[in-house]
Motif scaffolding. Structure first.
Motif, PDB file in Angstrom:
ATOM      1  N   HIS A   1      30.287  41.701   6.002  1.00 16.44           N
ATOM      2  CA  HIS A   1      30.417  40.312   6.456  1.00 16.44           C
ATOM      3  C   HIS A   1      31.368  39.539   5.534  1.00 16.44           C
ATOM      4  N   VAL A   2      31.197  39.756   4.236  1.00 16.32           N
ATOM      5  CA  VAL A   2      32.062  39.076   3.272  1.00 16.32           C
ATOM      6  C   VAL A   2      33.468  39.680   3.299  1.00 16.32           C
ATOM      7  N   ALA A   3      33.535  41.010   3.410  1.00 16.40           N
ATOM      8  CA  ALA A   3      34.838  41.681   3.404  1.00 16.40           C
ATOM      9  C   ALA A   3      35.708  41.248   4.577  1.00 16.40           C
ATOM     10  N   ARG A   4      35.088  40.897   5.694  1.00 14.02           N
ATOM     11  CA  ARG A   4      35.876  40.444   6.848  1.00 14.02           C
ATOM     12  C   ARG A   4      36.628  39.149   6.538  1.00 14.02           C
ATOM     13  N   GLN A   5      36.113  38.369   5.599  1.00 14.81           N
ATOM     14  CA  GLN A   5      36.810  37.128   5.224  1.00 14.81           C
ATOM     15  C   GLN A   5      38.087  37.424   4.446  1.00 14.81           C
ATOM     16  N   PHE A   6      38.216  38.649   3.930  1.00 11.17           N
ATOM     17  CA  PHE A   6      39.368  39.023   3.118  1.00 11.17           C
ATOM     18  C   PHE A   6      40.207  40.110   3.778  1.00 11.17           C
ATOM     19  N   GLY A   7      40.095  40.202   5.107  1.00 12.81           N
ATOM     20  CA  GLY A   7      40.984  41.081   5.836  1.00 12.81           C
ATOM     21  C   GLY A   7      40.507  42.495   6.061  1.00 12.81           C
ATOM     22  N   TRP A   8      39.219  42.779   5.835  1.00 15.98           N
ATOM     23  CA  TRP A   8      38.716  44.142   6.117  1.00 15.98           C
ATOM     24  C   TRP A   8      39.011  44.505   7.566  1.00 15.98           C
ATOM     25  N   SER A   9      39.455  45.715   7.791  1.00 20.74           N
ATOM     26  CA  SER A   9      39.984  46.111   9.103  1.00 20.74           C
ATOM     27  C   SER A   9      38.928  46.677  10.046  1.00 20.74           C
ATOM     28  N   GLY A  10      37.663  46.643   9.648  1.00 18.12           N
ATOM     29  CA  GLY A  10      36.619  47.191  10.512  1.00 18.12           C
ATOM     30  C   GLY A  10      36.275  46.270  11.663  1.00 18.12           C
ATOM     31  N   ARG A  11      35.237  46.638  12.406  1.00 18.76           N
ATOM     32  CA  ARG A  11      34.858  45.901  13.613  1.00 18.76           C
ATOM     33  C   ARG A  11      33.359  46.029  13.848  1.00 18.76           C
ATOM     34  N   VAL A  12      32.874  45.254  14.797  1.00 17.51           N
ATOM     35  CA  VAL A  12      31.478  45.323  15.219  1.00 17.51           C
ATOM     36  C   VAL A  12      31.416  45.994  16.584  1.00 17.51           C
ATOM     37  N   GLU A  13      30.538  46.984  16.714  1.00 19.08           N
ATOM     38  CA  GLU A  13      30.407  47.724  17.967  1.00 19.08           C
ATOM     39  C   GLU A  13      28.940  47.805  18.373  1.00 19.08           C
ATOM     40  N   LEU A  14      28.710  47.862  19.685  1.00 22.07           N
ATOM     41  CA  LEU A  14      27.370  48.116  20.207  1.00 22.07           C
ATOM     42  C   LEU A  14      27.152  49.627  20.221  1.00 22.07           C
ATOM     43  N   ARG A  15      26.293  50.095  19.331  1.00 21.31           N
ATOM     44  CA  ARG A  15      26.029  51.528  19.224  1.00 21.31           C
ATOM     45  C   ARG A  15      24.536  51.738  19.039  1.00 21.31           C
ATOM     46  N   TYR A  16      24.005  52.756  19.742  1.00 26.75           N
ATOM     47  CA  TYR A  16      22.585  53.118  19.605  1.00 26.75           C
ATOM     48  C   TYR A  16      21.669  51.921  19.827  1.00 26.75           C
ATOM     49  N   GLY A  17      22.090  51.039  20.723  1.00 24.89           N
ATOM     50  CA  GLY A  17      21.237  49.930  21.096  1.00 24.89           C
ATOM     51  C   GLY A  17      21.285  48.728  20.178  1.00 24.89           C
ATOM     52  N   SER A  18      22.165  48.705  19.169  1.00 20.44           N
ATOM     53  CA  SER A  18      22.264  47.553  18.270  1.00 20.44           C
ATOM     54  C   SER A  18      23.713  47.349  17.862  1.00 20.44           C
ATOM     55  N   MET A  19      23.980  46.177  17.293  1.00 22.36           N
ATOM     56  CA  MET A  19      25.330  45.861  16.852  1.00 22.36           C
ATOM     57  C   MET A  19      25.521  46.436  15.450  1.00 22.36           C
ATOM     58  N   GLU A  20      26.507  47.320  15.308  1.00 25.94           N
ATOM     59  CA  GLU A  20      26.755  47.999  14.038  1.00 25.94           C
ATOM     60  C   GLU A  20      28.190  47.788  13.586  1.00 25.94           C
ATOM     61  N   PHE A  21      28.392  47.875  12.273  1.00 28.50           N
ATOM     62  CA  PHE A  21      29.739  47.867  11.733  1.00 28.50           C
ATOM     63  C   PHE A  21      30.350  49.261  11.852  1.00 28.50           C
ATOM     64  N   ALA A  22      31.631  49.296  12.119  1.00 29.39           N
ATOM     65  CA  ALA A  22      32.387  50.545  12.159  1.00 29.39           C
ATOM     66  C   ALA A  22      33.721  50.307  11.470  1.00 29.39           C
ATOM     67  N   GLY A  23      34.148  51.271  10.664  1.00 29.14           N
ATOM     68  CA  GLY A  23      35.415  51.115   9.969  1.00 29.14           C
ATOM     69  C   GLY A  23      35.368  51.673   8.564  1.00 29.14           C
ATOM     70  N   PRO A  24      36.379  51.371   7.752  1.00 29.49           N
ATOM     71  CA  PRO A  24      36.467  51.926   6.402  1.00 29.49           C
ATOM     72  C   PRO A  24      35.236  51.585   5.553  1.00 29.49           C
ATOM     73  N   HIS A  25      34.733  52.588   4.852  1.00 33.74           N
ATOM     74  CA  HIS A  25      33.658  52.467   3.860  1.00 33.74           C
ATOM     75  C   HIS A  25      32.271  52.219   4.447  1.00 33.74           C
ATOM     76  N   VAL A  26      32.153  52.136   5.772  1.00 31.50           N
ATOM     77  CA  VAL A  26      30.826  51.909   6.359  1.00 31.50           C
ATOM     78  C   VAL A  26      29.914  53.099   6.091  1.00 31.50           C
ATOM     79  N   ALA A  27      30.442  54.300   6.223  1.00 33.25           N
ATOM     80  CA  ALA A  27      29.622  55.491   5.987  1.00 33.25           C
ATOM     81  C   ALA A  27      29.127  55.529   4.540  1.00 33.25           C
ATOM     82  N   LEU A  28      29.970  55.091   3.593  1.00 34.51           N
ATOM     83  CA  LEU A  28      29.575  55.086   2.178  1.00 34.51           C
ATOM     84  C   LEU A  28      28.419  54.114   1.942  1.00 34.51           C
ATOM     85  N   VAL A  29      28.539  52.910   2.476  1.00 38.28           N
ATOM     86  CA  VAL A  29      27.478  51.919   2.288  1.00 38.28           C
ATOM     87  C   VAL A  29      26.199  52.369   2.988  1.00 38.28           C
ATOM     88  N   SER A  30      26.333  52.992   4.145  1.00 40.49           N
ATOM     89  CA  SER A  30      25.169  53.518   4.849  1.00 40.49           C
ATOM     90  C   SER A  30      24.458  54.584   4.016  1.00 40.49           C
TER      91      SER A  30
END
Length: 421
Positions: free
Chosen positions: A238-267
């Motif tokens: 959420h904070v990274a999006r304010q500084f140009g993070w290139s990821g996005r929000v997608e509807l996956r597995y029945g909920s809104m999830e982040f997708a993009g760089p470093h999401v797998a690491l944080v997960s």
């Protein structure tokens, strides 16, 4: 003086029931759409998703190809439960059944509060906390699971086997009630509750596997879930999006999830934090020596908070879990969980502001959305840390108990340990 006290107790019970009735009437008016709450339609899960699963179950199978089915086998009972009220349509029957479960919780808490060593704070926490989640709480089956958990903890004060059996049933409804077993007193109480849990879970799993194909298909769908935008780890993006993070929000597995760089690491880091929380609970369990009647509830509350905070998914309805366990804690006057419990209540109110009222802001990661998520998740973190600290200090040798803390025996006598011989 006895007469006055009894009269005061009756007035308090009557007032809490009156508030319960008024607030639950409002919730029913919301889910029946007499009133419309701004934001997404929270009832669509019942009228569309649950109803769709219902039809699949009636056809003779678990939802084998539906990635939104991420629940243990006994969850089928919640989905099929509207059949108990065949004179109502599916969604209406579901809402009424959730209301009945809510009433059951209030009744159990009132009964426990009236026993020696009991208090009404837990009743009020539940009465006030549930409507703070808004109509979402009646449009998911999580309150049903919480009712089972509340019944398990309150029954377990005198009947460890009942605690184990109900915890196992709850676990097969939605996994997290296995945490109810974390704080059972060493010795006979633990042996009885854990053995009853194992036997009940084994029997239910055999029945589920034999009844319908696909009872364990949920495991693959749950494993593949990503980082939901309301989770603690999602704050980074959420904070990274304010500084140009290139990821996005997608509807996956029945909920809104982040997708993009470093999401797998944080997960992955979120999973590591959950493992760390489990390790801390294990160390606490091995070192704890003082077990009172309220200890199982205190430990369960701490465990549920820890695993909620570190989860990759903190959906709004998840807040009813710690709320219900906190209410059980507070019906024991000796519980040390007062401040963390009330922090959960405040976080529950913030959750309504976040979903459904401000969900568009959360999806957009704008200033309002980031603030709401920071406040809600920050309150949960403080509550979890505080609960863990209080649990440790109250049960581990060498830690000085807080002044004025009382212990309550299974028979309701103060200053008597609850561990079984």
């Amino acid at each position: 003086m006895t007469v006055r006290t009894g009269s005061s107790d009756r007035v308090g019970r009557g007032l809490s029931l009156a508030v319960w009735g008024v607030t639950r009437a409002v919730l029913l008016l919301c889910v029946f759409k007499v009133f419309t709450v701004p934001g997404p339609d929270v009832t669509s899960d019942v009228s569309a998703i649950y109803r769709g699963w219902y039809e699949v179950f009636r056809a003779g199978s678990y939802p084998l190809d539906d990635v939104t089915w991420q629940y243990p086998p006994a969850a089928a009972l919640a989905v099929l439960s509207p059949d108990l009220l065949p004179f109502l349509d599916y969604a209406s029957a579901f809402f009424v059944l959730v209301l009945l479960c809510d009433a059951l919780v209030v009744g159990l808490l009132l009964r426990a509060a009236g026993r020696p060593g009991g208090g009404s704070a837990g009743v009020w926490l539940w009465v006030l906390g549930v409507p703070l989640l808004g109509p979402t709480v009646y449009a998911r089956y999580d309150l049903m699971v919480t009712a089972v958990a509340v019944a398990a903890l309150l029954a377990g004060v005198r009947h460890p086997r009942a605690l184990g059996a109900l915890a196992a049933f709850g676990t097969l409804l939605k996994v997290w009630p296995v945490l109810l077993l974390a704080g059972t007193a060493p010795g006979r109480a633990t042996r009885r509750s854990w053995s009853a849990a194992a036997a009940t879970a084994g029997a239910l799993l055999l029945v589920a596997a034999a009844a319908l194909p696909g009872a364990f298909s949920f495991l693959a769908f749950q494993r593949d879930r990503g980082l939901e935008i309301e989770s603690l780890g999602a704050l980074f993006f959420h904070v990274a999006r304010q500084f140009g993070w290139s990821g996005r929000v997608e509807l996956r597995y029945g909920s809104m999830e982040f997708a993009g760089p470093h999401v797998a690491l944080v997960s992955t880091l979120a999973l590591a934090l959950s493992a760390f929380a489990f390790g801390w609970l294990l160390v606490w369990r091995l070192r704890a020596r003082t077990f009172a009647a309220h200890t199982p509830a205190d430990a369960a509350f701490t465990a549920v908070l820890l695993f909620t905070v570190t989860s990759r998914v903190i959906s709004p309805q998840y807040m009813v879990w710690p709320l219900g366990i906190a209410a059980v804690c507070l019906v024991f006057r000796g519980s040390r969980m007062g401040l963390p419990a009330w922090l959960v209540l405040v976080a529950t109110g913030v959750t309504l502001l976040e979903f459904p009222l401000g969900f568009a802001h959360v999806v957009a990661s704008d200033a309002e959305g980031v603030a709401l998520m920071a406040v809600r998740n920050g309150l949960l973190v403080v509550a979890a840390v505080g609960a863990g600290r209080r649990l440790w200090r109250g049960t581990v040798p060498g830690e000085r108990p807080r002044a004025g803390t009382e212990r309550v025996s299974p028979a309701g006598r103060e200053d008597s340990p609850a561990s079984a011989p």
